[in-house]
Design a protein around this motif. Structure first.
Motif, PDB file in Angstrom:
ATOM      1  N   PHE A   1       0.845  -1.187   0.000  1.00  0.00           N
ATOM      2  CA  PHE A   1       0.000   0.000   0.000  1.00  0.00           C
ATOM      3  C   PHE A   1       0.881   1.236   0.000  1.00  0.00           C
ATOM      4  O   PHE A   1       2.100   1.155   0.201  1.00  0.00           O
ATOM      5  CB  PHE A   1      -0.944   0.005   1.211  1.00  0.00           C
ATOM      6  CG  PHE A   1      -0.259   0.041   2.551  1.00  0.00           C
ATOM      7  CD1 PHE A   1      -0.045   1.238   3.211  1.00  0.00           C
ATOM      8  CD2 PHE A   1       0.179  -1.133   3.157  1.00  0.00           C
ATOM      9  CE1 PHE A   1       0.584   1.277   4.456  1.00  0.00           C
ATOM     10  CE2 PHE A   1       0.807  -1.111   4.391  1.00  0.00           C
ATOM     11  CZ  PHE A   1       1.020   0.096   5.041  1.00  0.00           C
ATOM     12  N   LEU A   2       0.265   2.385  -0.259  1.00  0.00           N
ATOM     13  CA  LEU A   2       1.005   3.638  -0.329  1.00  0.00           C
ATOM     14  C   LEU A   2       0.987   4.330   1.030  1.00  0.00           C
ATOM     15  O   LEU A   2      -0.015   4.329   1.731  1.00  0.00           O
ATOM     16  CB  LEU A   2       0.393   4.559  -1.388  1.00  0.00           C
ATOM     17  CG  LEU A   2       0.425   4.061  -2.833  1.00  0.00           C
ATOM     18  CD1 LEU A   2      -0.185   5.102  -3.761  1.00  0.00           C
ATOM     19  CD2 LEU A   2       1.850   3.738  -3.261  1.00  0.00           C
ATOM     20  N   PHE A   3       2.129   4.932   1.378  1.00  0.00           N
ATOM     21  CA  PHE A   3       2.237   5.630   2.656  1.00  0.00           C
ATOM     22  C   PHE A   3       3.219   6.780   2.500  1.00  0.00           C
ATOM     23  O   PHE A   3       4.255   6.651   1.824  1.00  0.00           O
ATOM     24  CB  PHE A   3       2.738   4.674   3.750  1.00  0.00           C
ATOM     25  CG  PHE A   3       2.872   5.312   5.104  1.00  0.00           C
ATOM     26  CD1 PHE A   3       1.760   5.607   5.863  1.00  0.00           C
ATOM     27  CD2 PHE A   3       4.127   5.629   5.616  1.00  0.00           C
ATOM     28  CE1 PHE A   3       1.883   6.205   7.113  1.00  0.00           C
ATOM     29  CE2 PHE A   3       4.263   6.223   6.856  1.00  0.00           C
ATOM     30  CZ  PHE A   3       3.127   6.514   7.607  1.00  0.00           C
ATOM     31  N   ASN A   4       2.887   7.901   3.108  1.00  0.00           N
ATOM     32  CA  ASN A   4       3.766   9.065   3.069  1.00  0.00           C
ATOM     33  C   ASN A   4       4.781   8.943   4.196  1.00  0.00           C
ATOM     34  O   ASN A   4       4.453   9.106   5.377  1.00  0.00           O
ATOM     35  CB  ASN A   4       2.944  10.351   3.218  1.00  0.00           C
ATOM     36  CG  ASN A   4       3.762  11.592   2.908  1.00  0.00           C
ATOM     37  OD1 ASN A   4       4.995  11.561   2.928  1.00  0.00           O
ATOM     38  ND2 ASN A   4       3.093  12.674   2.600  1.00  0.00           N
ATOM     39  N   THR A   5       6.016   8.659   3.843  1.00  0.00           N
ATOM     40  CA  THR A   5       7.056   8.445   4.847  1.00  0.00           C
ATOM     41  C   THR A   5       7.456   9.739   5.551  1.00  0.00           C
ATOM     42  O   THR A   5       8.162   9.681   6.562  1.00  0.00           O
ATOM     43  CB  THR A   5       8.304   7.821   4.195  1.00  0.00           C
ATOM     44  OG1 THR A   5       8.735   8.637   3.093  1.00  0.00           O
ATOM     45  CG2 THR A   5       8.002   6.417   3.674  1.00  0.00           C
ATOM     46  N   LEU A   6       7.019  10.876   5.025  1.00  0.00           N
ATOM     47  CA  LEU A   6       7.315  12.148   5.694  1.00  0.00           C
ATOM     48  C   LEU A   6       6.350  12.407   6.847  1.00  0.00           C
ATOM     49  O   LEU A   6       6.581  13.296   7.658  1.00  0.00           O
ATOM     50  CB  LEU A   6       7.232  13.306   4.685  1.00  0.00           C
ATOM     51  CG  LEU A   6       8.193  13.227   3.495  1.00  0.00           C
ATOM     52  CD1 LEU A   6       8.019  14.438   2.593  1.00  0.00           C
ATOM     53  CD2 LEU A   6       9.644  13.129   3.973  1.00  0.00           C
ATOM     54  N   THR A   7       5.296  11.620   6.917  1.00  0.00           N
ATOM     55  CA  THR A   7       4.331  11.758   8.007  1.00  0.00           C
ATOM     56  C   THR A   7       4.860  11.059   9.254  1.00  0.00           C
ATOM     57  O   THR A   7       5.218   9.888   9.216  1.00  0.00           O
ATOM     58  CB  THR A   7       2.980  11.137   7.624  1.00  0.00           C
ATOM     59  OG1 THR A   7       2.519  11.763   6.426  1.00  0.00           O
ATOM     60  CG2 THR A   7       1.958  11.347   8.722  1.00  0.00           C
ATOM     61  N   ASN A   8       4.900  11.779  10.352  1.00  0.00           N
ATOM     62  CA  ASN A   8       5.402  11.215  11.602  1.00  0.00           C
ATOM     63  C   ASN A   8       4.266  10.496  12.311  1.00  0.00           C
ATOM     64  O   ASN A   8       3.707  10.967  13.301  1.00  0.00           O
ATOM     65  CB  ASN A   8       5.981  12.328  12.488  1.00  0.00           C
ATOM     66  CG  ASN A   8       6.707  11.761  13.699  1.00  0.00           C
ATOM     67  OD1 ASN A   8       7.237  10.656  13.657  1.00  0.00           O
ATOM     68  ND2 ASN A   8       6.723  12.520  14.775  1.00  0.00           N
ATOM     69  N   ALA A   9       3.906   9.327  11.772  1.00  0.00           N
ATOM     70  CA  ALA A   9       2.774   8.578  12.315  1.00  0.00           C
ATOM     71  C   ALA A   9       2.923   7.111  11.960  1.00  0.00           C
ATOM     72  O   ALA A   9       3.757   6.728  11.137  1.00  0.00           O
ATOM     73  CB  ALA A   9       1.452   9.129  11.768  1.00  0.00           C
TER      74      ALA A   9
END
Length: 247
Positions: free
Chosen positions: A153-161
């Protein structure tokens, strides 16, 4: 083949068929029982001279009278007994036609489904989304392999979560760094809470004998300690999903 009014069968997490209404938009049959399939969309309505709404059967091309059936999603052909959609699939679902002409309905994100007909049982590989999609990709978006179900799946690695897999809905850390840092933070918080509990007990023990309200402070301090310990164990034992690469 199920009737049009048959409720959908709930699918499992492997992308199995949710329901079938039993066209050959799915073709390229391979000898191992695997085929490539494409989404099927409802045909346009047509009107006879009498103004009766009709659609063309996707299997035998017979005209089907759909008057009185407009609330249904599919209709059954009287000639070939196969189904043709007359409405778009429900939200989050899509239609797929098996080479045996069985009309299937599955999750829109499914990549592989199985035909439920006992005489078929083919595995259908669904056509992936075109790579030159016009959707704007946000910076930091990467493909992540879920540590629970191995779904990509897609995930924004810049998100601190934490990342929640859209398939199994379970939470994991993308890369070990996030879980390790959070685990260390809550470990330090646990140590501070333990020091607070010890200090509170040693300095107010005699005072608590005459002031029962002091026990409320003890309870709060121990609850904070328990919460910090729980979060420490949670992050330290969390599964780690790996980044496969950029979108």
């Amino acid at each position: 083949m199920a009737e049009e009014s048959t409720p959908l069968i709930i699918s499992n997490q492997t992308g199995a068929t949710e329901g079938f209404y039993g066209g050959n938009n799915a073709n390229n049959y391979y000898g191992d029982g695997t085929v490539e399939g494409a989404d099927e969309v409802p045909p346009p309505y047509d009107h006879s001279a009498a103004g009766v709404p009709m659609v063309t059967c996707r299997v035998c091309q017979t005209m089907i009278d759909i008057s009185g059936k407009m609330e249904q999603h599919v209709v059954k052909c009287a000639k070939c007994s196969e189904a043709t959609p007359i409405k778009n699939a429900p939200a989050g679902k899509k239609y797929v036609r098996c080479p045996c002409n069985c009309l299937l309905i599955c999750k829109s994100r499914s990549q592989r489904i199985a035909c439920p007909r006992s005489t078929c049982k083919r595995i259908i590989n669904l056509t992936p989304a075109p790579p030159n999609s016009s959707l704007t990709v946000a910076p930091g978006m990467c493909r992540v392999v879920c540590s629970h179900c191995n779904t990509i799946f897609l995930f924004n690695t810049l998100t601190n979560a934490l990342a929640r897999c859209p398939n199994c809905r379970k939470v994991s850390s993308v890369g070990p760094e996030y879980a390790r840092c959070r685990g260390l933070v809550f470990a330090a918080a646990s140590l501070l809470a333990l020091i607070l509990c010890i200090t509170l007990l040693t300095t107010t023990m005699q005072y608590a004998y005459t002031h029962s309200a002091t026990y409320i402070a003890y309870i709060v301090a121990f609850l904070l300690l328990a919460l910090a310990l729980y979060r420490t164990i949670y992050y330290c034992s969390m599964k780690v999903s790996l980044v496969e690469g950029p979108v």
